[in-house]
Enzyme design. Structure first.
Site, PDB file in Angstrom:
ATOM      1  N   GLY A 149      -5.285   1.352   4.267  1.00 55.70           N
ATOM      2  CA  GLY A 149      -6.624   1.508   4.933  1.00 55.70           C
ATOM      3  C   GLY A 149      -6.586   1.374   5.922  1.00 55.70           C
TER       4      GLY A 149
ATOM      5  CB  ALA B 143      -0.057   0.928   4.558  1.00 57.16           C
TER       6      ALA B 143
ATOM      7  N   GLY C 197       0.703  -1.186  -0.058  1.00 59.82           N
ATOM      8  CA  GLY C 197       0.068   0.135   0.183  1.00 59.82           C
ATOM      9  C   GLY C 197       0.597   1.145  -0.041  1.00 59.82           C
ATOM     10  CB  SER C 198       2.016   3.800  -2.157  1.00 57.14           C
ATOM     11  OG  SER C 198       1.356   3.630  -3.241  1.00 57.14           O
ATOM     12  N   GLY C 199      -0.799   4.221  -0.118  1.00 51.48           N
ATOM     13  CA  GLY C 199      -0.771   6.235   0.982  1.00 51.48           C
ATOM     14  C   GLY C 199      -0.514   6.644   1.501  1.00 51.48           C
TER      15      GLY C 199
ATOM     16  CG  HIS D 233      13.823  36.281   1.125  1.00 47.37           C
ATOM     17  ND1 HIS D 233      14.395  35.510  -0.409  1.00 47.37           N
ATOM     18  CD2 HIS D 233      15.842  37.108   0.918  1.00 47.37           C
ATOM     19  CE1 HIS D 233      15.372  34.930  -0.414  1.00 47.37           C
ATOM     20  NE2 HIS D 233      16.222  35.991   0.099  1.00 47.37           N
TER      21      HIS D 233
ATOM     22  CD  GLU E 107      -0.893   1.649  -4.698  1.00 47.71           C
ATOM     23  OE1 GLU E 107      -0.646   1.934  -3.489  1.00 47.71           O
ATOM     24  OE2 GLU E 107      -2.305   0.785  -5.313  1.00 47.71           O
TER      25      GLU E 107
END
Ligand SMILES: Cc1cc2nc3c(=O)[nH]c(=O)nc-3n(C[C@H](O)[C@H](O)[C@H](O)COP(=O)(O)OP(=O)(O)OC[C@H]3O[C@@H](n4cnc5c(N)ncnc54)[C@H](O)[C@@H]3O)c2cc1C
Length: 472
Positions: free
Chosen positions: A277, A275, A186-188, A451, A209
């Site tokens: 969900g 991984a 899983g690559s979430g 900046h 994935e």
């Protein structure tokens, strides 16, 4: 326990639940909070957002220390102390658990450690929630309104159970040694964060994935850039795979799959992280005693987080149709508290939710991707500014990545902002505010940015929509 009738009782002390209870109390409502864990904080504080980011910070320091001479510091020979990494993570958690206990007292919220269960609709305007207390006893809490915030659990592939080889986010956060090899399925956000952490700590990492790209919910260009940078870091990624199987053996597990060309592949690894969900945690909380009919476990609500049962609200990971993120749950909690108190509230707007992935490089986005904007029929105008033109990014030695701005050509409306690169998860706040306040590209082009800051990449990003980024 049964004497008080609270204005509101919240079931679940994760970020959604505790935020709702605190705000309700700030509005002067009498609030109670029930949580089945021995510590408040839920997945987010105990097993999710906070521990992973504490470990990521150690990983980031480790990466810098390995190259200390690059920054003019000689003689540094870092040695990884895994127990120390875990101890620091645990210390961060403990401090915030104590912080939550303090906030409950400060806001006079009655907290109950136990498993809460609805007993049915309100009777004479009062709900009764059964509580099975941690000490085995049981009791009831009565309140005029109920908020469900029971969260979610990690899913695993069908047929597997987490143990000391096949891990979810829960097990991986307490492994006694950093693994030498890891396959992440899983690559979430969760998958790529752990892939990033363990790659930094020296593991051989493979990411699998099923979809054709990593972080599939992000803009396509972000997925491509992450893939490029992960490959550069030596993380092996296989996309469009199928038929993943995990077979445990004495050295860990053999993971097999069919690759995008239809060829069988395999990888032996010490640990496997699933991984894939998160499932809503709505079993056993008594929904069947009410009119609430869960949809694949999720509780459906209207925009004010009201369920179909009058007086019962739902927030956080259990709610269908919203991303499972801590800040979505906590904002929904604030919305409900305001509604209950009869105060001004604004519903959670799906297109204004930031999504952050804290891998290296970081990813953050808000609003529509380029593809989604086109699908919706906008005349899309896109600007892109690479971090290589940002001086602070060079100082940080992190000039890979870019800011991409998706806008509506007709009115200059900002439809989406997508960032991959240094501090992406911090600077996205500006884009969220710009979208929330409906700022145009032109207005953002004349907004002064300090900046040198990484945030200046946003000024150049907005300007790049008009082909006028100064620093590239
Ligand atoms: C590894 C990982 C990393 C993550 N990182 C991020 C991140 O960086 N940013 C982000 O926004 N999100 C992140 N998330 C997601 C985030 O953790 C969840 O979206 C968030 O925790 C959901 O909050 P919640 O309050 O709905 O539920 P939870 O945090 O799951 O809390 C629910 C609580 O309810 C309690 N409970 C359950 N049932 C009952 C009951 N019947 N009675 C009483 N109490 C009950 C539980 O004990 C728990 O304390 C991450 C998740 C994981 C797994």
């Amino acid at each position: 326990m049964a004497d008080t009738i609270f204005d509101v009782v919240v079931l679940g002390g994760g970020p959604a639940g505790y935020t709702c209870a605190i705000r309700a109390s700030q509005y002067g409502l009498k609030a109670a909070l029930i949580d089945s864990n021995d510590r408040l904080g839920g997945t987010c504080l105990l097993w999710g957002c906070i521990p992973t980011k504490a470990m990521l910070f150690s990983a980031e320091l480790w990466d810098h220390l390995k190259h200390a001479e690059r920054y003019g510091i000689d003689g540094v020979t870092p040695k990884l102390n895994w127990k120390g990494v875990l101890a620091r993570k645990d210390d961060v958690i403990s401090r915030h658990v104590k912080g939550l206990d303090f906030l409950m007292k400060k806001n006079k919220i009655s907290t109950y450690k136990g498993f809460g269960k609805l007993t049915g609709p309100a009777k004479d305007g009062v709900f009764t929630v059964d509580v099975k207390l941690a000490d085995g006893k049981s009791g009831t809490v009565k309140a005029k309104k109920v908020v469900l915030a029971t969260g979610s659990d990690a899913r695993v592939l069908p047929g597997y159970k987490p143990d000391d080889t096949i891990l979810t986010n829960y097990e991986i956060l307490k492994i006694s040694e950093a693994p030498k090899s890891l396959v992440v399925i899983g690559s979430g956000a969760v998958g790529v964060e752990f892939a990033s952490i363990f790659k930094s700590f020296g593991a051989e990492v493979t990411v699998l994935e099923v979809l054709p790209r990593v972080v599939p919910v992000e803009d396509e260009e972000i997925s491509k850039e992450l893939l490029r940078q992960f490959k550069k870091r030596g993380i092996d990624v296989s996309l469009s795979i199928k038929d993943t199987k995990v077979e445990k053996n004495k050295d860990g597990a053999l993971v097999t799959w069919i690759d995008s060309n239809g060829k069988p592949q395999s990888k032996q690894a010490e640990k496997v992280l699933m991984a894939v969900g998160r499932a809503p945690r709505t079993e056993g909380i008594g929904l069947e005693t009410t009119s609430i009919k869960p949809d694949r476990g999720f509780v459906m609500t209207n925009e004010w987080m009201e369920t179909t049962e009058p007086g019962i609200y739902a927030i956080g990971d259990i709610v269908g149709g919203l991303p499972q993120l801590a800040h979505v749950g906590s904002m929904a909690g604030l919305v409900v508290a305001a509604k209950l108190a009869g105060k001004y509230a604004k519903p959670v707007n799906r297109t204004r939710i930031p999504g952050c992935t804290y891998c290296d490089p970081q990813i953050a986005s808000v609003g529509l991707t380029e593809a989604q904007a086109k699908e919706k029929g906008f005349e899309v105008k896109v600007g892109k500014f690479p971090f290589v033109g940002n001086s602070k990014a060079t100082i940080l030695d992190a000039h890979d990545g870019f800011v991409k701005v998706v806008s509506d050509a007709k009115h200059g409306e900002i439809l989406g902002v997508h960032i991959i690169g240094p501090y992406a998860t911090e600077i996205i706040a500006e884009a969220v505010t710009a979208i929330e306040l409906e700022a145009t590209i032109e207005e953002m082009m004349f907004t002064i940015h300090a900046h040198p800051t990484v945030a200046e990449a946003l000024l150049d990003g907005f300007s790049s929509v008009e082909g006028m980024a100064v620093n590239v």
